[in-house]
Design a protein around this motif. Structure first.
Motif, PDB file in Angstrom:
ATOM      1  N   LEU A   1       9.727  -1.598  -8.841  1.00  0.00           N
ATOM      2  CA  LEU A   1       9.298  -2.679  -7.964  1.00  0.00           C
ATOM      3  C   LEU A   1       8.428  -3.685  -8.717  1.00  0.00           C
ATOM      4  CD1 LEU A   1       9.044  -4.043  -5.205  1.00  0.00           C
ATOM      5  CD2 LEU A   1       7.117  -2.519  -4.713  1.00  0.00           C
ATOM      6  N   LEU A   2       7.469  -3.185  -9.498  1.00  0.00           N
ATOM      7  CA  LEU A   2       6.554  -4.091 -10.204  1.00  0.00           C
ATOM      8  C   LEU A   2       7.320  -4.962 -11.196  1.00  0.00           C
ATOM      9  CD1 LEU A   2       3.456  -1.805 -10.862  1.00  0.00           C
ATOM     10  CD2 LEU A   2       3.878  -3.389  -8.974  1.00  0.00           C
ATOM     11  N   GLU A   3       8.298  -4.367 -11.884  1.00  0.00           N
ATOM     12  CA  GLU A   3       9.092  -5.136 -12.849  1.00  0.00           C
ATOM     13  C   GLU A   3       9.892  -6.220 -12.136  1.00  0.00           C
ATOM     14  OE1 GLU A   3       7.908  -1.349 -14.575  1.00  0.00           O
ATOM     15  OE2 GLU A   3       8.868  -1.905 -12.678  1.00  0.00           O
ATOM     16  N   ALA A   4      10.433  -5.892 -10.954  1.00  0.00           N
ATOM     17  CA  ALA A   4      11.212  -6.881 -10.210  1.00  0.00           C
ATOM     18  C   ALA A   4      10.345  -8.005  -9.675  1.00  0.00           C
ATOM     19  CB  ALA A   4      11.947  -6.197  -9.052  1.00  0.00           C
ATOM     20  N   MET A   5       9.097  -7.664  -9.280  1.00  0.00           N
ATOM     21  CA  MET A   5       8.198  -8.691  -8.771  1.00  0.00           C
ATOM     22  C   MET A   5       7.750  -9.638  -9.870  1.00  0.00           C
ATOM     23  SD  MET A   5       5.790  -6.548  -6.114  1.00  0.00           S
ATOM     24  CE  MET A   5       4.737  -7.971  -5.797  1.00  0.00           C
ATOM     25  N   GLY A   6       7.551  -9.108 -11.091  1.00  0.00           N
ATOM     26  CA  GLY A   6       7.099  -9.943 -12.193  1.00  0.00           C
ATOM     27  C   GLY A   6       5.623 -10.273 -12.072  1.00  0.00           C
ATOM     28  N   THR A   7       5.128 -11.026 -13.052  1.00  0.00           N
ATOM     29  CA  THR A   7       3.708 -11.381 -13.099  1.00  0.00           C
ATOM     30  C   THR A   7       3.440 -12.821 -12.713  1.00  0.00           C
ATOM     31  OG1 THR A   7       3.923 -11.946 -15.446  1.00  0.00           O
ATOM     32  CG2 THR A   7       3.287  -9.680 -14.916  1.00  0.00           C
ATOM     33  N   LYS A   8       4.487 -13.598 -12.442  1.00  0.00           N
ATOM     34  CA  LYS A   8       4.329 -15.007 -12.114  1.00  0.00           C
ATOM     35  C   LYS A   8       4.782 -15.272 -10.688  1.00  0.00           C
ATOM     36  CE  LYS A   8       5.207 -16.728 -16.812  1.00  0.00           C
ATOM     37  NZ  LYS A   8       3.971 -17.495 -16.982  1.00  0.00           N
ATOM     38  N   PRO A   9       4.243 -16.310 -10.045  1.00  0.00           N
ATOM     39  CA  PRO A   9       4.795 -16.721  -8.747  1.00  0.00           C
ATOM     40  C   PRO A   9       6.257 -17.119  -8.903  1.00  0.00           C
ATOM     41  CG  PRO A   9       2.712 -17.869  -9.231  1.00  0.00           C
ATOM     42  CD  PRO A   9       3.130 -17.171 -10.484  1.00  0.00           C
ATOM     43  N   LEU A  10       7.065 -16.851  -7.883  1.00  0.00           N
ATOM     44  CA  LEU A  10       8.475 -17.237  -7.929  1.00  0.00           C
ATOM     45  C   LEU A  10       8.586 -18.753  -7.949  1.00  0.00           C
ATOM     46  CD1 LEU A  10      11.493 -16.495  -7.796  1.00  0.00           C
ATOM     47  CD2 LEU A  10      11.279 -16.531  -5.292  1.00  0.00           C
ATOM     48  N   CYS A  11       9.320 -19.274  -8.927  1.00  0.00           N
ATOM     49  CA  CYS A  11       9.450 -20.719  -9.064  1.00  0.00           C
ATOM     50  C   CYS A  11      10.353 -21.284  -7.972  1.00  0.00           C
ATOM     51  CB  CYS A  11      10.027 -21.074 -10.438  1.00  0.00           C
ATOM     52  SG  CYS A  11       8.852 -20.808 -11.781  1.00  0.00           S
ATOM     53  N   GLY A  12      10.186 -22.574  -7.694  1.00  0.00           N
ATOM     54  CA  GLY A  12      11.087 -23.288  -6.819  1.00  0.00           C
ATOM     55  C   GLY A  12      12.122 -24.020  -7.649  1.00  0.00           C
ATOM     56  N   GLY A  13      12.948 -24.853  -6.980  1.00  0.00           N
ATOM     57  CA  GLY A  13      13.951 -25.617  -7.689  1.00  0.00           C
ATOM     58  C   GLY A  13      14.905 -24.721  -8.447  1.00  0.00           C
ATOM     59  N   CYS A  14      15.362 -25.181  -9.624  1.00  0.00           N
ATOM     60  CA  CYS A  14      16.305 -24.399 -10.430  1.00  0.00           C
ATOM     61  C   CYS A  14      15.634 -23.207 -11.089  1.00  0.00           C
ATOM     62  CB  CYS A  14      16.952 -25.295 -11.486  1.00  0.00           C
ATOM     63  SG  CYS A  14      18.493 -26.027 -10.909  1.00  0.00           S
ATOM     64  N   GLY A  15      14.318 -23.174 -11.104  1.00  0.00           N
ATOM     65  CA  GLY A  15      13.623 -22.012 -11.639  1.00  0.00           C
ATOM     66  C   GLY A  15      13.810 -20.776 -10.783  1.00  0.00           C
TER      67      GLY A  15
ATOM     68  N   ALA B   1       0.836  -1.192   0.000  1.00  0.00           N
ATOM     69  CA  ALA B   1       0.000   0.000   0.000  1.00  0.00           C
ATOM     70  C   ALA B   1       0.874   1.246   0.000  1.00  0.00           C
ATOM     71  CB  ALA B   1      -0.914  -0.012   1.219  1.00  0.00           C
ATOM     72  N   GLY B   2       0.355   2.326  -0.540  1.00  0.00           N
ATOM     73  CA  GLY B   2       1.079   3.587  -0.518  1.00  0.00           C
ATOM     74  C   GLY B   2       2.150   3.668  -1.577  1.00  0.00           C
ATOM     75  N   PRO B   3       3.044   4.656  -1.451  1.00  0.00           N
ATOM     76  CA  PRO B   3       4.094   4.847  -2.462  1.00  0.00           C
ATOM     77  C   PRO B   3       5.008   3.636  -2.550  1.00  0.00           C
ATOM     78  CG  PRO B   3       3.936   6.733  -0.977  1.00  0.00           C
ATOM     79  CD  PRO B   3       3.102   5.650  -0.381  1.00  0.00           C
ATOM     80  N   ARG B   4       5.512   3.361  -3.745  1.00  0.00           N
ATOM     81  CA  ARG B   4       6.469   2.276  -3.927  1.00  0.00           C
ATOM     82  C   ARG B   4       7.556   2.724  -4.899  1.00  0.00           C
ATOM     83  NH1 ARG B   4       1.439   0.141  -5.799  1.00  0.00           N
ATOM     84  NH2 ARG B   4       1.232   0.248  -8.075  1.00  0.00           N
ATOM     85  N   VAL B   5       8.726   2.203  -4.724  1.00  0.00           N
ATOM     86  CA  VAL B   5       9.880   2.615  -5.490  1.00  0.00           C
ATOM     87  C   VAL B   5       9.704   2.221  -6.961  1.00  0.00           C
ATOM     88  CG1 VAL B   5      11.131   0.450  -5.121  1.00  0.00           C
ATOM     89  CG2 VAL B   5      12.403   2.570  -5.513  1.00  0.00           C
ATOM     90  N   GLU B   6      10.242   3.035  -7.853  1.00  0.00           N
ATOM     91  CA  GLU B   6      10.186   2.714  -9.270  1.00  0.00           C
ATOM     92  C   GLU B   6      10.941   1.415  -9.546  1.00  0.00           C
ATOM     93  OE1 GLU B   6      11.705   5.978 -11.457  1.00  0.00           O
ATOM     94  OE2 GLU B   6       9.985   7.277 -11.048  1.00  0.00           O
TER      95      GLU B   6
END
Length: 726
Positions: free
Chosen positions: A389-403, A382-387
């Motif tokens: 951030l959305l690109e770093a988070m991505g649109t997919k869940p973080l994979c496990g294993g070697c992903g 919520a609130g302001p977020r650093v430029e």
């Protein structure tokens, strides 16, 4: 994944994936209980919904439409799913014994293991007949029978109750639609078929059977089953191309050794669904309601689920238990082969299409509960977020294993400043699968690897992580020697922490012992999620590097591709028509758990260059061989071995979070038709992937014959370090 991040304190174990437990998992996903680690034990990754089985046999439903995906449910509920069959209970030590792995500890348990309708005491039954329950094997056997394309198939169905009649009519409908002329006979031991249904409904069903040419033989039992016939107690012999048992309700035999109070082999439970042991509940067909006996029917399992859910939570928290009071009767909608049905309640006895539509709506509404919802993504702050951030988070869940690895370009940049090895006994450092050290007349190799958990099952995660870490040793042609473990446990109580670490170390020790190595120590800590890793050493007369491939060498791959795509699809809870994703995930996990040792032992003496295919994908690791060897490569996409459903999932846009970085790292060094789903899988990060070996062409045929899963996928060519896909 523990509810709300609280430490787990108690183990709740659900044995069996029946309807009651499936609904408990669904409710648990919506209302998890802090402090509880939930486990489901079931032989399969999916369970069929009994109400739609006749529709499947008749051809009205596709297989995926009647299957409850237990993998999906487990992920939603944060539960570990153990794919195995229970064989016993040690109530003193609170252990569930399993067929294929060490026992699982419970603090509270529930049984929903169903029943069987097989007839093991009849000679020939095991070889020449199939039971309606368990449903999965029946459905598979039925499809194989249909593929035989017999013009006049003969079917014998043992059991003349509602289930037998319903499946007889469904079978007739399917065969007739295929242009065949079936002859179907129902055997019933009683003097009259359909003994447990109302007169009006019985008369209507008998009429449907007569119209379909289904014959009844009553007052008779099967005494022997042959490949082409069924012998009856009356002396009559019935020709049969497909023999099905729907003869009754047989409890699972291992219940007799539990010491629980049983009724005719079924677990006796009281109003609270507790057995004679207050730590063990039971529901569904495996339970006998001692306070209100009822026939075996799925409707009771469904109605028991809310009470079971409440009482499991109450038993874990010291709350008050509820009583389950089953209804005296229920609406029975019996399908009649085509899209019609007969009702047995409220005076209804129509066989018309409107009742089928009612039944179809009820069944589809039930199944829709298990496909709703999606992955739980990290919420935006919520609130302001650093430029950025959305690109770093991505649109997919973080994979496990070697992903979950850092991409190849980022890794290279991070390591670029490291100095070259200064010791003369360090023969090579970064850049290959393992570092190579001088050790007497030979060499010692050393590598380390760890994996972010891709399953909630610590024992399976340990096997996968150990198998994965050993891959680098095998890829260097070395014999595994010793291993150090690095384990990050999620927050657990002291008891569950010790229990979990013991499982991890026991399973890992088995994997390393099978490879000829010992675990000699390690380190553990507590963190946000389970992470398992190992540092491994190995010994060899000579190390096989990525360099040394020669033009004309055949490229051999020993495991199918697609682990990153399949696991990413599971995390995203993807849905694809015709696919039961949980079954594809189970096949993926089984492939990952397979050791590379046997293949390495055969390939190493012949290979000019070898590596294991892991996080950077087939293309990335093949380019490493090309660059180290000063050669190019041709890759035949059509010859790539793929995991079940991997190509279909790639076509639907599913991919690991690391796949884009893998593709980017190959730009300018790979050409060909790279926009197809199959081509996408060469950039897919693999966990416990196969060995990729460049071997002399003359040695390839014998190696391919000796390594069962190996495939020839291309050749090494002269020229610059690049890949040409064909």
């Amino acid at each position: 994944m523990q509810a709300l991040g609280y430490p787990a304190v108690k183990d709740l174990v659900l044995v069996g994936g029946g309807h009651a437990h499936a609904l408990v998992l669904l409710r648990w996903a919506m209302q998890p209980m802090p402090g509880v680690r939930l486990t489901l034990i079931n032989p399969g990754a999916a369970a069929p919904y009994t109400g739609m089985l006749p529709g499947l046999i008749a051809g009205h439903y596709a297989r995926d439409e009647i299957m409850i995906d237990l993998m999906r449910l487990g992920r939603q509920a944060g539960a570990r799913l153990i794919l195995d069959r229970a064989t016993g209970i040690d109530r003193d030590r609170r252990l569930v014994h399993l067929a294929g792995r060490p026992p699982v500890t419970y603090d509270l348990m529930s049984l929903d293991i169903g029943i069987g309708s097989d007839l093991p005491d009849i000679p020939g039954y095991g070889d020449h007949a199939v039971a309606a329950k368990p449903l999965g094997r029946y459905a598979e056997t039925w499809e194989r029978f249909l593929s035989r394309d017999l013009p006049n198939p003969r079917l014998v169905i043992i059991g003349g109750g509602v289930g037998g009649v319903e499946l007889a009519l469904a079978s007739h409908h399917r065969l007739a639609r295929l242009g065949r002329r079936p002859a179907i006979t129902i055997i019933e031991r009683e003097a009259e078929a359909l003994p447990n249904i109302g007169r009006a409904a019985r008369a209507r069903l008998v009429q449907h059977c007569a119209e379909a040419g289904v014959r009844f033989v009553t007052g008779a039992e099967a005494t022997q089953i042959r490949a082409d016939a069924v012998q009856l107690s009356t002396g009559e012999t019935l020709p049969s191309d497909f023999t099905l048992s729907v003869a009754g309700t047989r409890p699972q035999g291992w219940l007799a050794g539990t010491g629980l109070a049983l009724h005719q082999g079924f677990v006796s439970v009281g109003p609270t669904l507790q057995s004679s042991d207050p730590l063990i509940f039971a529901a569904g067909d495996c339970a006998h309601l001692s306070h209100a006996p009822r026939p075996k029917a799925g409707v009771f399992a469904v109605r028991e689920a809310p009470v079971l859910m409440h009482n499991l939570r109450a038993a874990l928290s010291g709350g008050r238990l509820k009583a389950y009071h089953p209804q005296r009767d229920y609406l029975k909608l019996v399908s009649t082969g085509g899209k019609g049905a007969v009702a047995d309640k409220f005076g209804l006895r129509s066989g018309g299409g409107w009742l089928w539509r009612v039944k179809d709506r009820i069944d589809r509404k039930f199944m829709a509960m298990f496909t709703a919802g999606g992955p739980m993504l990290q919420p935006l702050p919520a609130g302001p977020r650093v430029e950025g951030l959305l690109e770093a988070m991505g649109t997919k869940p973080l994979c496990g294993g070697c992903g979950a690895k850092l991409g190849a370009e980022g890794l290279s940049a991070a390591l670029a400043g490291l100095p070259a090895p200064s010791r003369t006994d360090v023969l090579s450092g970064r850049g290959d699968d393992a570092a190579v050290l001088r050790a007497g007349p030979g060499v010692q190799v050393i590598t380390t690897d760890h994996l972010r958990a891709l399953t909630e099952d610590p024992r399976l995660m340990a096997r996968i992580a150990a198998t994965h870490a050993l891959g680098d040793i095998f890829a260097m042609g070395a014999r595994p020697q010793a291993a150090l473990a690095q384990v990050i446990l999620p927050r657990l109580s002291e008891t569950l922490g010790a229990r979990t670490l013991a499982e991890i170390m026991d399973e890992a020790a088995q994997v390393f012992a099978e490879a000829g190595a010992d675990i000699v120590g390690g380190h553990s800590s507590t963190g946000a999620e389970l992470t398992v890793g190992f540092t491994v050493t190995g010994l060899a007369d000579r190390a096989i590097s990525k360099a040394g491939a020669e033009p004309g060498d055949v490229l051999i791959l020993t495991k199918p591709l697609g682990t990153g795509t399949v696991l990413a699809a599971e995390m995203a809870m993807a849905r694809l028509p015709g696919l039961v994703l949980g079954e594809a995930v189970a096949a993926c996990l089984a492939s990952m758990a397979e050791s590379l040792g046997p293949a390495a032992a055969l390939l190493a003496p012949q290979a000019h260059a070898m590596t294991d295919v892991t996080g950077f994908g087939l293309a990335g690791h093949l380019l490493e061989i090309c660059a180290a060897s000063g050669c190019g490569a041709t890759l035949r996409l059509a010859d790539l071995p793929l995991l079940p459903a991997a190509e279909a999932l790639a076509a639907a846009g599913e991919a690991s979070s690391l796949a884009p970085a893998n593709r980017a790292a190959c730009l300018g060094r790979i050409s060909g038709p790279l926009t197809t789903p199959r081509a996408a899988l060469i950039f897919d990060p693999q966990t416990c992937g196969g060995l990729l070996a460049a071997v002399p062409a003359k040695a390839a045929p014998a190696l391919l014959a000796a390594v069962p899963a190996a495939r020839a996928i291309g050749e090494i060519t002269a020229g610059p370090a690049r890949i040409t896909c064909a």
